[in-house]
Write a protein that holds these residues in place. Structure first.
Motif: not given
Length: 333
Positions: A243-249, A254-260, A279-284, A323-329
């Protein structure tokens, strides 16, 4: 007057738990609204900020309309559950549906539910909306949510035709199958939780908790079938182990998809000396709080985040395929 969704949700939960003052505050709301007799459901109408895109689609945000901007009347839909949980979403009304009345229209069973259990599942009952020119629609909160479930109000936007089709189809949406009861399904042991996965009759799913340090993350197997739940259990255990790895990813995705969207549309919260600080991605990513994760029968993993007030209290849902690929945020109510 704009009423914040977090305020309403907090008052709803208190009132449902027996807080008389909270119940009086809800009853005194000036906006058109109605409640179920037991306080388990509330429907309230108010205008939300809207953005019309170049292609004509309208994005509807859960925030106060900004001066000079387009707005849209929405129905805020709230439900409380016996276990202390709650849910919230909103749906837009058609542009030419000028509301004149909102009322609680009676138990869902009065509209022809197949049996008593089916009516009980739609325990929010039916709410009626009537326009100034006499048009009316009656539907339960479950039906309203299902009618609009396929529309992305925030990211993609919606057309007027899509809103009208969903709105007038609400009362015809089929109710869920007769609900199953917890007594029918013994808890399912699993390796990652403090206790077995118990059947949640409200959600019609097997649910439990996973502790992460001082935090607790809810977990859910999205099925009411105990055999299918036992088949899905290894998927949940594998997700819990990493879960730690999944949560971070998921946060990074989500930051890449929703930051703009945050920096271009949802501005005003990051001020410093009058200047808006993007905000930057890390801050988001740092603002998000993982609340729960759900495993679907097809192996799909859904992570649910509190938005840290990035989007005025919207829930952020991140989907990850088998398949462990993110599909949407995306943002939800």
């Amino acid at each position: 007057m704009y009423i914040d969704s977090s305020f309403l949700q907090e008052r709803m939960k208190r009132a449902y738990a027996g807080d008389r003052q909270a119940a009086e505050e809800l009853a005194a709301l000036e906006a058109l609204h109605a409640s179920a007799p037991d306080g388990s459901a509330l429907l309230l109408l108010q205008s939300k900020h809207a953005i019309r895109q170049a292609d004509g689609r309208v994005r509807i945000l859960n925030k106060r309309p900004e001066p000079g901007a387009e707005s849209r009347i929405c129905a805020d839909l709230y439900r409380c559950f016996e276990d202390g949980g709650s849910s919230w979403t909103h749906i837009p009304l058609p542009a030419d549906f000028e509301p004149a009345e909102v009322r609680y229209a009676g138990p869902a069973g009065s509209a022809g539910a197949a049996d008593a259990k089916q009516a009980e599942y739609a325990s929010s009952g039916r709410f009626g909306l009537r326009s100034t020119d006499g048009r009316s629609v009656e539907a339960s909160i479950i039906q309203m949510g299902r009618a609009f479930a396929g529309l992305d109000l925030v990211m993609d936007g919606v057309t007027e035709a899509e809103i009208e089709d969903a709105f007038y189809a609400m009362e015809e949406i089929a109710l869920p199958p007769a609900r199953r009861e917890a007594a029918d399904h013994p808890p399912i042991p699993w390796s990652g939780g403090r206790s077995p996965l118990a059947f949640d009759a409200e959600r019609q799913a097997f649910a439990g908790e996973l502790r992460r340090g001082n935090d607790v993350v809810g977990v859910e197997l999205d099925t009411a079938d105990p055999e299918e739940a036992r088949h899905m259990r290894p998927m949940l255990e594998a997700a819990a182990d990493r879960l730690k790895e999944l949560d971070a990813a998921a946060r990074r995705y989500a930051a890449r998809q929703l930051l703009d969207l945050k920096n271009d549309v949802w501005t005003g919260e990051e001020e410093d000396g009058g200047e808006v600080r993007p905000l930057d991605e890390a801050g988001f990513a740092a603002r998000l709080t993982l609340g729960s994760l759900t495993i679907g029968g097809d192996g799909r993993l859904t992570l649910w985040y509190d938005d840290g007030e990035l989007f005025a209290g919207h829930t952020i849902r991140v989907e990850c395929g088998a398949d462990e690929r993110f599909a949407s945020a995306e943002l939800l109510g």
